[in-house]
Design an enzyme around this catalytic site. Structure first.
Site, PDB file in Angstrom:
ATOM      1  N   LYS A 203       1.102  -1.320   0.468  1.00 54.86           N
ATOM      2  CA  LYS A 203       0.194  -0.035   0.404  1.00 54.86           C
ATOM      3  C   LYS A 203       1.330   1.128   0.332  1.00 54.86           C
ATOM      4  O   LYS A 203       1.613   1.368   1.035  1.00 54.86           O
ATOM      5  CB  LYS A 203      -0.415  -0.282   0.971  1.00 54.86           C
ATOM      6  CG  LYS A 203      -2.050   1.041   0.642  1.00 54.86           C
ATOM      7  CD  LYS A 203      -2.717   1.484   2.497  1.00 54.86           C
ATOM      8  CE  LYS A 203      -1.969   2.810   3.226  1.00 54.86           C
ATOM      9  NZ  LYS A 203      -1.689   3.940   2.529  1.00 54.86           N
TER      10      LYS A 203
ATOM     11  N   GLY B 239      -5.903   4.897   1.823  1.00 60.94           N
ATOM     12  CA  GLY B 239      -5.920   5.828   2.811  1.00 60.94           C
ATOM     13  C   GLY B 239      -5.552   4.938   4.035  1.00 60.94           C
ATOM     14  O   GLY B 239      -5.939   4.354   4.614  1.00 60.94           O
TER      15      GLY B 239
ATOM     16  N   GLY C  73      -5.225   1.611   5.021  1.00 58.94           N
ATOM     17  CA  GLY C  73      -3.694   1.151   6.013  1.00 58.94           C
ATOM     18  C   GLY C  73      -4.659   0.416   7.660  1.00 58.94           C
ATOM     19  O   GLY C  73      -4.202  -0.910   8.437  1.00 58.94           O
TER      20      GLY C  73
ATOM     21  N   GLU D 138      10.760   1.280  10.002  1.00 59.55           N
ATOM     22  CA  GLU D 138      10.948   2.391  10.058  1.00 59.55           C
ATOM     23  C   GLU D 138      10.469   4.235  10.502  1.00 59.55           C
ATOM     24  O   GLU D 138       9.896   4.612   9.609  1.00 59.55           O
ATOM     25  CB  GLU D 138      11.647   2.370   9.016  1.00 59.55           C
ATOM     26  CG  GLU D 138      13.279   3.456   8.983  1.00 59.55           C
ATOM     27  CD  GLU D 138      12.784   4.532   8.146  1.00 59.55           C
ATOM     28  OE1 GLU D 138      13.241   5.485   8.953  1.00 59.55           O
ATOM     29  OE2 GLU D 138      13.462   4.693   6.048  1.00 59.55           O
TER      30      GLU D 138
ATOM     31  N   CYS E  47      13.994  11.072   5.656  1.00 56.54           N
ATOM     32  CA  CYS E  47      14.209  11.121   6.905  1.00 56.54           C
ATOM     33  C   CYS E  47      15.890  10.690   7.741  1.00 56.54           C
ATOM     34  O   CYS E  47      16.366  11.373   8.624  1.00 56.54           O
ATOM     35  CB  CYS E  47      13.527   9.674   7.677  1.00 56.54           C
ATOM     36  SG  CYS E  47      14.160   7.941   7.655  1.00 56.54           S
TER      37      CYS E  47
ATOM     38  N   GLU F  36      10.353  15.927  14.797  1.00 58.53           N
ATOM     39  CA  GLU F  36      10.725  15.824  13.507  1.00 58.53           C
ATOM     40  C   GLU F  36       9.723  16.955  12.647  1.00 58.53           C
ATOM     41  O   GLU F  36       8.447  16.295  12.463  1.00 58.53           O
ATOM     42  CB  GLU F  36      10.529  14.579  13.158  1.00 58.53           C
ATOM     43  CG  GLU F  36      10.942  14.283  11.852  1.00 58.53           C
ATOM     44  CD  GLU F  36      10.268  12.772  11.176  1.00 58.53           C
ATOM     45  OE1 GLU F  36      11.537  12.598  10.555  1.00 58.53           O
ATOM     46  OE2 GLU F  36      10.061  12.093  11.822  1.00 58.53           O
TER      47      GLU F  36
END
Length: 478
Positions: free
Chosen positions: A176, A208, A212, A250, A283, A383
């Site tokens: 996905k 979307g 998920g 990750e 990242c 982040e």
């Protein structure tokens, strides 16, 4: 029209809905692709389940699976321009960077994984002597059906890092992609069909959060491999908890670039400018710069001068060195972080605004350097995922610098600059999955992944292959 791959067939969405895909450089709709819903995900999971439980794929030898993926690799190479274009058009990666990020680096990993995964990962143990002499073998078995959820920033990189080792080790996959950048995944599905992968071995559906949720919680899925934010990673962990799914996550990073007093200022400044790569939406970039008092002003001045030379503009312009951010909503989020930093006491050394002479409708931001940041500020801990670098001043003591680098909820990557002896000593103490010293080369051969809330598990190399396997001990009398 671009289609899903489900059970060996290219097909549209059951409900007939379409997903518009935007060009971040202009805000215009590039194309529409099928929009998957939970019913489409259910079909894909069922196909992958049959292919694993009853199909030939898990029973093939590693060499046979490797041969099938070798054919896929040839098709990926033949369609290089298509994948580069997806990076430019859907992600907004500047044309001069798009090939490296969206084709060359993914294919480096493919070429490294293919031979490693085409041979057995089994390990023999010493024979047992005694009343019943016994032979022993530790085998690596496929986990089963793997749900792969990939992000929008480096979609083909994540597709290759996850799908290829999963397939090489005998799993079947439901992929996905992010709804912002689905093109590379749908193309991968089309080429997998052309390469002759058996039905159900690889399935690709868009969608979307509803899709998920299905692939993360479905009892027919044995493992979830996800790249994205720590926040979503926690949701995936919770969704998979009732069936104790295996996870490879990750997640985010707030990585530190630690300069020691004996560092080369020019080298530090050049490394720091990497925060503009992919508009900072990668990242594996250092977004915290730790500078000793003795070098602070020199290095900050160099970075300001370099950022002022960055050409912000359309990803389709050959002169552009930094393209747009992915969406208007993400641009507002990054701008909000800059405002938060200033309200906490940080100062903008350069950038922070919308550049002049940019295409209408695009999502643009100047590369931004924040100084007078302390490590307890939210802007230094969370982040941002944009071209924003924060500078934290420290005394120059190595132990203090390492302590600040480690004072983070994240631990994805890091780098240290200084004399080789001091820099390596500091690097060994930094709690991150990858740490580079003085312009060390990057590699697809070594493991990639994080400490702490930067994730669970490793990708790339033999470690990335083993992540998709269960360990079994076999013993039999001689």
């Amino acid at each position: 029209m671009t289609r899903f791959l489900i059970d060996g067939e290219l097909t549209g969405a059951l409900a007939g809905e379409e997903l518009p895909v935007e060009d971040p450089s202009t805000g215009e709709i590039l194309r529409s692709v099928p929009l998957g819903r939970p019913a489409d995900a259910e079909l894909a999971i069922s196909a992958a389940r049959r292919a694993f439980d009853s199909g030939p794929w898990p029973q093939l030898s590693p060499a046979q699976r490797g041969a099938a993926l070798h054919r896929l690799g040839e098709l990926l190479e033949a369609n290089r321009a298509e994948f580069v274009a997806y990076g430019e058009d859907e992600v907004g990666t500047a044309r001069r960077q798009a090939d490296a990020i969206h084709y060359s680096r993914p294919m480096d990993a493919f070429r490294d994984l293919l031979p490693k995964g085409s041979r057995s990962l089994d390990v023999g143990l010493p024979q047992l002597t005694g009343a019943v002499p016994t032979e022993q073998l530790v085998t690596r078995e496929p986990r089963g059906v793997v749900a792969v959820i990939t992000p929008w920033n480096c979609p083909q990189l994540s597709n290759i890092w996850k799908v290829v080792p999963a397939l090489l080790t005998g799993n079947t996959v439901v992929l996905k992609p992010s709804p912002e950048a689905p093109g590379a995944a749908l193309a991968l599905g089309r080429l997998a069909l052309e390469a002759g992968l058996p039905p159900g071995v690889l399935n690709v559906v868009t969608g979307g959060a509803d899709v998920g949720e299905v692939v993360s919680s479905h009892p027919g899925v044995d493992m979830v491999s996800f790249t994205g934010s720590a926040e979503v990673g926690r949701l995936i962990m919770a969704a998979g908890a009732p069936t104790l799914k295996r996870l490879a996550l990750e997640l985010g990073g707030k990585s530190a670039l630690l300069a020691l007093p004996d560092a080369d200022p020019a080298m530090v400044a050049a490394r720091a400018l990497r925060v503009t790569m992919g508009s900072g939406q990668i990242c594996a970039l250092e977004s915290r710069l730790l500078l000793p008092e003795s070098l602070h002003d020199d290095i900050v001045g160099r970075i300001v001068a370099a950022m002022d030379e960055v050409v912000v503009g359309s990803a389709h312009d050959d002169a552009t060195t930094m393209g747009p951010l992915i969406t208007a909503a993400h641009l507002r989020r990054v701008q909000g972080w800059i405002e938060s930093g200033v309200s906490s006491g940080a100062k903008i050394a350069t950038g922070g605004g919308v550049p002049s002479r940019i295409p209408a409708g695009g999502h643009y931001l100047e590369p931004t350097l924040l100084v007078d940041v302390t490590n307890d500020m939210p802007v230094a801990r969370e982040e941002i995922f944009g071209p924003v670098l924060v500078v934290i001043r420290y005394s120059g003591d190595l132990n203090e610098g390492v302590a600040i680098a480690n004072d983070s909820q994240y631990g994805l990557i890091g780098s240290v600059y200084g004399s080789p002896e001091n820099a390596l000593r500091a690097a060994r103490q930094i709690r991150s999955g990858r740490v580079a010293v003085n312009n060390a080369a990057s590699t697809s051969d070594g493991p990639f992944g994080g400490f702490k809330q930067s994730g669970i598990g490793r990708e790339l190399g033999t470690w990335g292959l083993e992540e998709f396997t269960e360990v079994r001990h076999l013993a039999w009398p001689i």
